[in-house]
Write a protein that holds these residues in place. Structure first.
Motif, mmCIF file in Angstrom:
data_model
loop_
_atom_site.group_PDB
_atom_site.id
_atom_site.type_symbol
_atom_site.label_atom_id
_atom_site.label_comp_id
_atom_site.label_asym_id
_atom_site.label_seq_id
_atom_site.Cartn_x
_atom_site.Cartn_y
_atom_site.Cartn_z
ATOM 1 N N ASP A 24 0.816 -1.214 0.000
ATOM 2 C CA ASP A 24 0.000 0.000 0.000
ATOM 3 C C ASP A 24 0.849 1.263 0.000
ATOM 4 O OD1 ASP A 24 -2.469 -1.239 -0.110
ATOM 5 O OD2 ASP A 24 -2.735 -1.288 2.058
ATOM 6 N N GLN A 41 -0.480 -5.460 -1.682
ATOM 7 C CA GLN A 41 0.200 -6.536 -0.963
ATOM 8 C C GLN A 41 1.605 -6.643 -1.532
ATOM 9 O OE1 GLN A 41 -2.182 -10.064 -0.701
ATOM 10 N NE2 GLN A 41 -0.677 -11.221 0.462
ATOM 11 N N ASN A 61 -0.254 -10.502 -5.584
ATOM 12 C CA ASN A 61 -1.663 -10.100 -5.457
ATOM 13 C C ASN A 61 -1.812 -8.588 -5.586
ATOM 14 O OD1 ASN A 61 -2.274 -12.823 -5.034
ATOM 15 N ND2 ASN A 61 -2.118 -12.623 -2.815
ATOM 16 N N GLY A 62 -2.883 -8.048 -5.018
ATOM 17 C CA GLY A 62 -3.141 -6.617 -5.068
ATOM 18 C C GLY A 62 -4.120 -6.229 -6.159
ATOM 19 N N HIS A 121 -5.887 -1.906 -2.830
ATOM 20 C CA HIS A 121 -5.743 -2.906 -1.762
ATOM 21 C C HIS A 121 -4.487 -3.693 -2.107
ATOM 22 C CE1 HIS A 121 -6.604 -5.670 1.348
ATOM 23 N NE2 HIS A 121 -7.452 -6.470 0.739
ATOM 24 N N SER A 176 -4.913 -10.037 -0.861
ATOM 25 C CA SER A 176 -5.548 -8.835 -1.412
ATOM 26 C C SER A 176 -6.054 -9.154 -2.813
ATOM 27 C CB SER A 176 -4.547 -7.679 -1.450
ATOM 28 O OG SER A 176 -4.077 -7.380 -0.155
ATOM 29 N N ARG A 209 -13.872 -4.083 0.848
ATOM 30 C CA ARG A 209 -12.457 -4.441 0.710
ATOM 31 C C ARG A 209 -12.323 -5.888 1.172
ATOM 32 N NH1 ARG A 209 -7.347 -1.226 0.954
ATOM 33 N NH2 ARG A 209 -8.805 0.391 0.313
ATOM 34 N N GLY A 210 -12.154 -6.802 0.210
ATOM 35 C CA GLY A 210 -12.087 -8.217 0.510
ATOM 36 C C GLY A 210 -13.451 -8.874 0.424
#
Length: 265
Positions: A42, A62, A66-67, A60, A93, A82-83
């Motif tokens: 982030d 990581q 991911n991300g 979001h 994420s 978020r998630g």
């Protein structure tokens, strides 16, 4: 009426591909963008650079893998979720949801699942079940919704250059395909296939064995529209030119165009 362009793009490392992303944004000017595989924590997310390019952004991140992120041209997207719900212990994420320009957009990066069988494939299917449950609630809400991202699923043999070469891969397993079909059965519209029902059209070409020059691709990046948006679908496609740039991601941006009322919020 005005046209709303929504795109999904697995950048395969945001900081490494930032110049490519900016070039694409400037040339194609999508209204909403869902990014996956940021591989960026982030704190290192280039929010100011993207804002300077004209996009509000939520992310979001990581570190290293991911991300996901959602960009909206000329406005700040309003974060909704978020998630995915259903597993408070899931630290990946992989999902971000926002409202922008009159639609709700879910940006997702579904687990790859390889090697299979094994725990990674089990996680893929468990994550898919959570997505199916949440998607049912979104669809039942009646709001205009787009679920866009890298689904890591090849829906049918038409969506891959040679299924025999990938028959053991998690992306083609019957369980993965069945989950995708269960999503569609809720009423979601696979926009790219809706506009190109019989075309071998791909969104991903890996870096091995000259898959890009040979057009040996897969269709794994999907934009699913809630049923009410089907009548608004005007176009869908893949910006293949991005895949041909030096040091490109192995994915190309994939997009839809929707006819919307002139006033968007």
């Amino acid at each position: 009426m005005t046209t709303l362009r929504i795109a999904t793009f697995n950048v395969n490392g945001l900081r490494a591909r930032l110049a490519i992303l900016l070039e694409w944004l400037q040339r194609e000017t999508p209204d909403i963008v869902c990014l996956q595989e940021l591989k960026t924590a982030d704190a290192q997310f280039p929010a100011d650079t993207l804002r300077d390019a004209g996009y509000g952004v939520i992310w979001h991140g990581q570190a290293a893998w991911n991300g996901v992120a959602i960009l909206a041209k000329g406005m700040q997207p309003l974060e909704v979720r978020r998630g995915l719900p259903g597993d408070a212990q899931d630290s990946h994420s992989r999902y971000l949801e926002a409202a922008a320009h009159g639609v709700i957009v879910g940006c997702l990066y579904l687990p790859n699942g390889n090697p299979q069988p094994g725990p990674k494939f089990d996680y893929k299917l468990a994550w898919f079940e959570r997505l199916i449950a949440h998607a049912a609630d979104l669809h039942a809400s009646g709001h205009p919704v787009v679920l866009a991202g890298d689904y890591n699923v090849v829906p049918t043999d038409l969506d891959i250059y040679n299924p025999r070469s990938w028959h053991k891969d998690a992306l083609l397993q019957p369980e993965s395909r069945a989950c995708y079909q269960r999503l569609l059965a809720q009423g979601w519209v696979d926009a790219l296939r809706e506009r190109h029902p019989d075309e071998a059209i791909y969104t991903f070409w890996d870096y091995f064995r000259e898959h890009w020059p040979r057009n040996a691709g897969l269709r794994i990046d999907h934009l699913l529209l809630s049923a009410g948006l089907k009548k608004r679908l005007r176009a869908a496609g893949v910006d293949r030119w991005v895949r041909d740039l030096p040091h490109a991601s192995d994915h190309a941006p994939t997009w839809v165009e929707l006819a919307m009322s002139a006033r968007r919020s």
